[in-house]
Design an enzyme around this catalytic site. Structure first.
Site, short mmCIF file in Angstrom:
data_model
loop_
_atom_site.label_atom_id
_atom_site.label_comp_id
_atom_site.label_asym_id
_atom_site.label_seq_id
_atom_site.Cartn_x
_atom_site.Cartn_y
_atom_site.Cartn_z
N HIS A 93 0.74 -1.08 0.31
CA HIS A 93 -0.44 0.28 0.27
C HIS A 93 0.85 1.36 0.05
CE1 HIS A 93 -2.84 2.72 1.24
NE2 HIS A 93 -3.82 2.28 0.73
N GLU A 163 -3.98 1.03 -7.80
CA GLU A 163 -4.10 2.68 -6.24
C GLU A 163 -3.19 3.75 -6.84
OE1 GLU A 163 -6.52 1.44 -2.92
OE2 GLU A 163 -4.61 1.38 -2.55
P1 PGA Z 1 -9.68 5.64 0.03
O1 PGA Z 1 -8.54 5.14 0.00
O2 PGA Z 1 -10.95 4.71 -0.30
O3 PGA Z 1 -9.99 6.51 1.51
O4 PGA Z 1 -9.86 7.20 -1.16
C1 PGA Z 1 -7.82 3.70 -0.87
C2 PGA Z 1 -6.71 3.13 -0.58
O5 PGA Z 1 -6.05 3.60 0.66
O6 PGA Z 1 -7.01 1.79 -0.15
#
Ligand code: PGA
Length: 249
Positions: A93, A163
């Site tokens: 992440h 992401e």
């Molecule tokens: P968010 O975070 O949906 O709050 O933008 C996504 C994540 O960090 O996996």
């Protein structure tokens, strides 16, 4: 039709185990269809209790230490999380990468997690979108370095979460065109690495500013198999709407 993969990432929330239990029970009340299961990546301390609650939630971890058993005070291994009841873990992440985690460390963690029987959600994503489309290369490189030497027979146990860092915790998500473009690039990189047959075994999901309003569009137009949801997963009403909206597509 493939089932959507909806994963909530609770990060360092909620403050108490009591609240965590309440959240799951509230989601369960709202998502009535027994087939509509979902995944929750939760703080390590909550795993063994939450996995015993009768629910459709598949409970997992948010990271592993990457260390083996031994004299390392204050750390948790993949095998410990598995024995506590986690079925999967998020790895790579961006909030962990900013603390110095490299693709090489992520690679080691992927191998340890898979060897312990956890399936893995590997996060990749660029920090900016440049006009020359270098961001495609950035993500491809993260992917290939993370997967170096990983047994392709285990590819069905891998989920890639695209992401974009600029969308995480932000107001606006990537649009479905941007998501689609990256889903194709990821699939292509996987195919060049391990042939298309193996590439097809890997699920690709999107994360970053997902809400109940925009969630289903990523499934219908964004070319992905599911979603990784941060903030909205802590609100049982929003998260259950995301689940039911995506299953309805
Ligand atoms: P968010 O975070 O949906 O709050 O933008 C996504 C994540 O960090 O996996």
């Amino acid at each position: 039709m493939k089932k959507p993969i909806i994963i909530g990432n609770w990060k360092t929330n909620p403050e108490t185990l009591q609240e965590a239990k309440k959240n799951i029970l509230a989601i369960e009340k709202k998502v009535k269809d027994k087939k509509q299961n979902y995944l929750l990546a939760v703080p390590d301390a909550y795993i063994s209790t939450l996995k015993d609650i009768k629910s459709k939630a598949i409970i997992g971890a948010e990271n592993i230490s990457g260390l083996e058993l031994g004299a390392y005070t204050g750390t948790t291994t993949a095998s410990m999380l598995k024995s506590a009841g986690a079925l999967f873990t998020i790895l790579g992440h961006s909030e962990v990468r900013t603390q110095g985690e490299t693709d090489e460390i992520i690679n080691k963690k992927i191998k340890q997690s898979l060897a312990s029987g956890l399936f893995v959600v590997i996060c990749v994503g660029e920090s900016i979108r440049d006009k020359e489309a270098k961001y495609l290369k950035v993500v491809e490189e993260q992917l290939l370095k993370s997967l170096a030497g990983v047994n392709r027979e285990l590819f069905s146990k891998i989920i890639i979460a695209y992401e974009p860092i600029w969308a995480i915790g932000a107001k606006n998500p990537a649009n479905t065109h941007e998501c689609f473009e990256m889903a194709i690039a990821i699939r292509r990189a996987l195919a060049s690495f391990a042939t298309i047959d193996y590439a097809k075994k890997v699920s690709i999901i999107y994360g970053g500013a997902v809400t109940e309003e925009n969630s289903a569009s990523f499934i219908t137009d964004g070319g992905v198999d599911g979603l990784l949801v941060g903030r909205a997963s802590l609100n049982p009403t929003s998260f259950s709407k995301i689940i039911t909206n995506c299953y309805a597509k």
